[in-house]
Design a protein around this motif. Structure first.
Motif, PDB file in Angstrom:
ATOM      1  N   PRO A 201      49.590 -24.503  -5.345  1.00 47.65           N
ATOM      2  CA  PRO A 201      48.649 -25.189  -6.247  1.00 47.65           C
ATOM      3  C   PRO A 201      47.494 -25.843  -5.501  1.00 47.65           C
ATOM      4  N   THR A 202      47.791 -26.412  -4.327  1.00 46.45           N
ATOM      5  CA  THR A 202      46.775 -27.158  -3.584  1.00 46.45           C
ATOM      6  C   THR A 202      45.912 -26.284  -2.683  1.00 46.45           C
ATOM      7  N   ALA A 203      46.158 -24.972  -2.681  1.00 48.07           N
ATOM      8  CA  ALA A 203      45.337 -24.081  -1.851  1.00 48.07           C
ATOM      9  C   ALA A 203      43.872 -24.163  -2.286  1.00 48.07           C
ATOM     10  N   PRO A 204      42.940 -24.044  -1.356  1.00 48.37           N
ATOM     11  CA  PRO A 204      41.523 -24.190  -1.711  1.00 48.37           C
ATOM     12  C   PRO A 204      41.023 -23.076  -2.614  1.00 48.37           C
ATOM     13  N   GLN A 205      40.001 -23.379  -3.394  1.00 47.27           N
ATOM     14  CA  GLN A 205      39.389 -22.377  -4.266  1.00 47.27           C
ATOM     15  C   GLN A 205      38.414 -21.490  -3.506  1.00 47.27           C
ATOM     16  N   ARG A 206      37.840 -22.021  -2.442  1.00 50.39           N
ATOM     17  CA  ARG A 206      36.809 -21.285  -1.714  1.00 50.39           C
ATOM     18  C   ARG A 206      37.267 -21.016  -0.286  1.00 50.39           C
ATOM     19  N   ALA A 207      36.590 -20.079   0.349  1.00 47.10           N
ATOM     20  CA  ALA A 207      36.845 -19.818   1.759  1.00 47.10           C
ATOM     21  C   ALA A 207      36.488 -21.062   2.573  1.00 47.10           C
ATOM     22  N   SER A 208      37.032 -21.149   3.769  1.00 47.69           N
ATOM     23  CA  SER A 208      36.756 -22.304   4.624  1.00 47.69           C
ATOM     24  C   SER A 208      35.290 -22.324   5.050  1.00 47.69           C
ATOM     25  N   LEU A 209      34.852 -23.467   5.554  1.00 47.59           N
ATOM     26  CA  LEU A 209      33.483 -23.568   6.067  1.00 47.59           C
ATOM     27  C   LEU A 209      33.231 -22.518   7.149  1.00 47.59           C
ATOM     28  N   ALA A 210      34.190 -22.344   8.034  1.00 46.22           N
ATOM     29  CA  ALA A 210      34.024 -21.363   9.113  1.00 46.22           C
ATOM     30  C   ALA A 210      33.801 -19.967   8.560  1.00 46.22           C
ATOM     31  N   GLU A 211      34.541 -19.616   7.504  1.00 44.23           N
ATOM     32  CA  GLU A 211      34.391 -18.292   6.899  1.00 44.23           C
ATOM     33  C   GLU A 211      33.078 -18.174   6.141  1.00 44.23           C
ATOM     34  N   ARG A 212      32.705 -19.232   5.423  1.00 44.31           N
ATOM     35  CA  ARG A 212      31.482 -19.159   4.617  1.00 44.31           C
ATOM     36  C   ARG A 212      30.227 -19.117   5.468  1.00 44.31           C
ATOM     37  N   TYR A 213      30.238 -19.849   6.590  1.00 50.91           N
ATOM     38  CA  TYR A 213      29.033 -19.895   7.427  1.00 50.91           C
ATOM     39  C   TYR A 213      29.115 -18.984   8.644  1.00 50.91           C
ATOM     40  N   GLY A 214      30.297 -18.433   8.894  1.00 50.59           N
ATOM     41  CA  GLY A 214      30.442 -17.530  10.023  1.00 50.59           C
ATOM     42  C   GLY A 214      30.321 -18.216  11.367  1.00 50.59           C
ATOM     43  N   LEU A 221      30.559 -27.388  12.569  1.00 51.88           N
ATOM     44  CA  LEU A 221      31.308 -27.389  11.304  1.00 51.88           C
ATOM     45  C   LEU A 221      31.399 -28.794  10.718  1.00 51.88           C
ATOM     46  N   SER A 222      31.552 -29.798  11.559  1.00 50.24           N
ATOM     47  CA  SER A 222      31.617 -31.176  11.050  1.00 50.24           C
ATOM     48  C   SER A 222      30.288 -31.592  10.434  1.00 50.24           C
ATOM     49  N   VAL A 223      29.190 -31.113  10.994  1.00 56.79           N
ATOM     50  CA  VAL A 223      27.873 -31.425  10.436  1.00 56.79           C
ATOM     51  C   VAL A 223      27.665 -30.692   9.115  1.00 56.79           C
ATOM     52  N   LEU A 224      28.044 -29.424   9.048  1.00 58.29           N
ATOM     53  CA  LEU A 224      27.906 -28.666   7.801  1.00 58.29           C
ATOM     54  C   LEU A 224      28.746 -29.308   6.684  1.00 58.29           C
ATOM     55  N   ALA A 225      29.936 -29.754   7.029  1.00 61.75           N
ATOM     56  CA  ALA A 225      30.780 -30.430   6.033  1.00 61.75           C
ATOM     57  C   ALA A 225      30.111 -31.709   5.548  1.00 61.75           C
ATOM     58  N   LYS A 226      29.539 -32.463   6.471  1.00 63.39           N
ATOM     59  CA  LYS A 226      28.861 -33.710   6.083  1.00 63.39           C
ATOM     60  C   LYS A 226      27.610 -33.415   5.260  1.00 63.39           C
ATOM     61  N   ALA A 244      28.599 -34.935  15.282  1.00 62.07           N
ATOM     62  CA  ALA A 244      28.998 -33.736  16.027  1.00 62.07           C
ATOM     63  C   ALA A 244      29.390 -34.046  17.462  1.00 62.07           C
ATOM     64  N   GLY A 245      29.049 -35.254  17.929  1.00 64.47           N
ATOM     65  CA  GLY A 245      29.353 -35.628  19.302  1.00 64.47           C
ATOM     66  C   GLY A 245      28.436 -34.986  20.316  1.00 64.47           C
ATOM     67  N   VAL A 246      27.187 -34.708  19.879  1.00 62.80           N
ATOM     68  CA  VAL A 246      26.205 -34.093  20.773  1.00 62.80           C
ATOM     69  C   VAL A 246      24.878 -34.834  20.630  1.00 62.80           C
ATOM     70  N   LEU A 259      23.312 -20.216  13.535  1.00 64.02           N
ATOM     71  CA  LEU A 259      22.879 -19.953  12.157  1.00 64.02           C
ATOM     72  C   LEU A 259      21.458 -19.417  12.067  1.00 64.02           C
ATOM     73  N   GLN A 260      20.795 -19.280  13.206  1.00 67.48           N
ATOM     74  CA  GLN A 260      19.424 -18.764  13.256  1.00 67.48           C
ATOM     75  C   GLN A 260      18.497 -19.531  12.305  1.00 67.48           C
ATOM     76  N   THR A 261      18.658 -20.832  12.268  1.00 73.71           N
ATOM     77  CA  THR A 261      17.816 -21.683  11.439  1.00 73.71           C
ATOM     78  C   THR A 261      17.744 -23.057  12.078  1.00 73.71           C
ATOM     79  N   THR A 262      17.042 -23.965  11.423  1.00 78.37           N
ATOM     80  CA  THR A 262      16.942 -25.331  11.941  1.00 78.37           C
ATOM     81  C   THR A 262      17.842 -26.267  11.135  1.00 78.37           C
ATOM     82  N   PHE A 263      18.059 -27.439  11.696  1.00 78.98           N
ATOM     83  CA  PHE A 263      18.841 -28.464  11.007  1.00 78.98           C
ATOM     84  C   PHE A 263      18.253 -28.756   9.632  1.00 78.98           C
ATOM     85  N   LEU A 264      16.950 -28.987   9.556  1.00 75.69           N
ATOM     86  CA  LEU A 264      16.304 -29.352   8.299  1.00 75.69           C
ATOM     87  C   LEU A 264      16.360 -28.206   7.284  1.00 75.69           C
ATOM     88  N   GLU A 265      16.133 -26.987   7.749  1.00 82.86           N
ATOM     89  CA  GLU A 265      16.155 -25.847   6.833  1.00 82.86           C
ATOM     90  C   GLU A 265      17.546 -25.636   6.241  1.00 82.86           C
TER      91      GLU A 265
END
Length: 319
Positions: A201-214, A221-226, A244-246, A259-265
């Motif tokens: 029942p508690t399994a997620p509805q969507r793929a994980s962040l790692a799977e969705r963003y590759g 991943l911590s930044v994308l989640a935030k 992110a600790g960087v 991700l071939q993009t910028t933080f803001l984009e």
């Protein structure tokens, strides 16, 4: 459930709103049909309802014959509301009144895919643990800020049963059949549909962040989640780099490399995708959606939205 409780057919209703998802409906009803076949007798008796009493059109164009909303004292054991499309099309006071009456009679009330939204509109989810399809969650949160759905496949909270839809009703029905007929019988029903991996029942509805963003970099991943958590009040690049600790410069390099993009984009893309869902799923005005997605003004939001999707928000909403 005692053996005596399994002797008579359990009466289960499905209330179909126009544009309901056929897959969700089939995933909920087919296990009950198979249970009857395997048992060699009628364990479950189904009734199909629609708001106007006519045939209900699904999102795929298939039409399911239906009868008018159930009246008082119909003897139903459970009723599931199946809804797809947009909450803008779900304003059915007669449905809300019907659900409240059924709840007063002790009927277990369920919602599948967008169905939990109608349960919320009927006042039947206050203080309840529940879920809804992830696409409809933003609209529900905006319309009912006191409610808090969780992104589970399905939730059984006493006499309220909610499910994210898709193929998750297969898992939900496995649980409900096991509740009544035992785990061995429920397994035989699931095997009938080659459903060998029963989802929790508690399994997620969507793929994980790692799977969705590759990506698999923990800091990124911590930044994308935030980013997904702070759509209304975006955080600045320096704050995100600390998460992110960087350094901020290294965070820029991570977005470019992975991700071939910028933080803001990327942040803007996430917020605009959320805005698109709100346009389709909520009655919020353009200005309210701009605020809900962290843009400084409706004009600024509209310009960026047009650049991203090729159409103005107002034009997108007319479809």
């Amino acid at each position: 459930m005692s053996p005596a409780d399994t002797k008579s057919a359990q009466k289960i209703g499905f209330l179909l709103l126009p544009e309901f998802a056929l897959m969700s409906y089939a995933s909920a009803t087919e296990p009950l049909r198979a249970a009857n076949l395997i048992a060699g007798r009628e364990l479950y008796r189904l009734s199909i309802f629609s708001p106007d009493g006519g045939s209900a059109p699904s999102s795929s164009g298939a039409v399911v014959p239906a009868v008018p909303l159930p009246s008082r004292g119909t003897g139903l054991d459970m009723v599931f509301v199946c809804a797809g499309g947009s909450p803008r099309d779900w304003h059915h006071p007669a449905v809300h009144a019907c659900l409240r009456q059924l709840a007063r009679e002790g009927v277990r009330i369920g919602g599948i895919s967008g169905g939990p939204y109608l349960l919320a509109a009927a006042g039947l989810l206050a203080g309840r643990d529940f879920t809804i399809h992830w696409e409809h969650a933003p609209a529900l949160l905006e319309a009912f800020p006191d409610l808090a759905p969780r992104q589970a496949r399905f939730v059984i909270d006493g006499n309220r049963i909610t499910c994210g839809g898709g193929i998750a009703p297969l898992d939900m029905m496995h649980a409900l059949i096991a509740e009544r007929m035992g785990a061995d019988f429920a397994r035989r029903v699931s095997d009938w549909y080659l459903h060998t991996q029963i989802g929790e029942p508690t399994a997620p509805q969507r793929a994980s962040l790692a799977e969705r963003y590759g990506v698999h970099h923990p800091g990124l991943l911590s930044v994308l989640a935030k980013m997904e958590e702070t759509i209304e009040m975006p955080l600045d690049r320096t704050t995100m780099a600390r998460i992110a600790g960087v350094t901020a410069r290294h965070l820029d390099r991570l977005f470019a490399a992975h991700l071939q993009t910028t933080f803001l984009e990327q942040y803007r893309r996430i917020r605009l995708q959320h805005a698109l869902r709100l346009l389709r799923q909520s009655p919020l005005s353009i200005s309210e959606i701009a605020v809900a997605t962290g843009f400084s003004s409706a004009g600024h939001f509209s310009r960026l939205f047009r650049e991203a999707f090729g159409r103005a928000p107002r034009d997108m909403r007319r479809d």
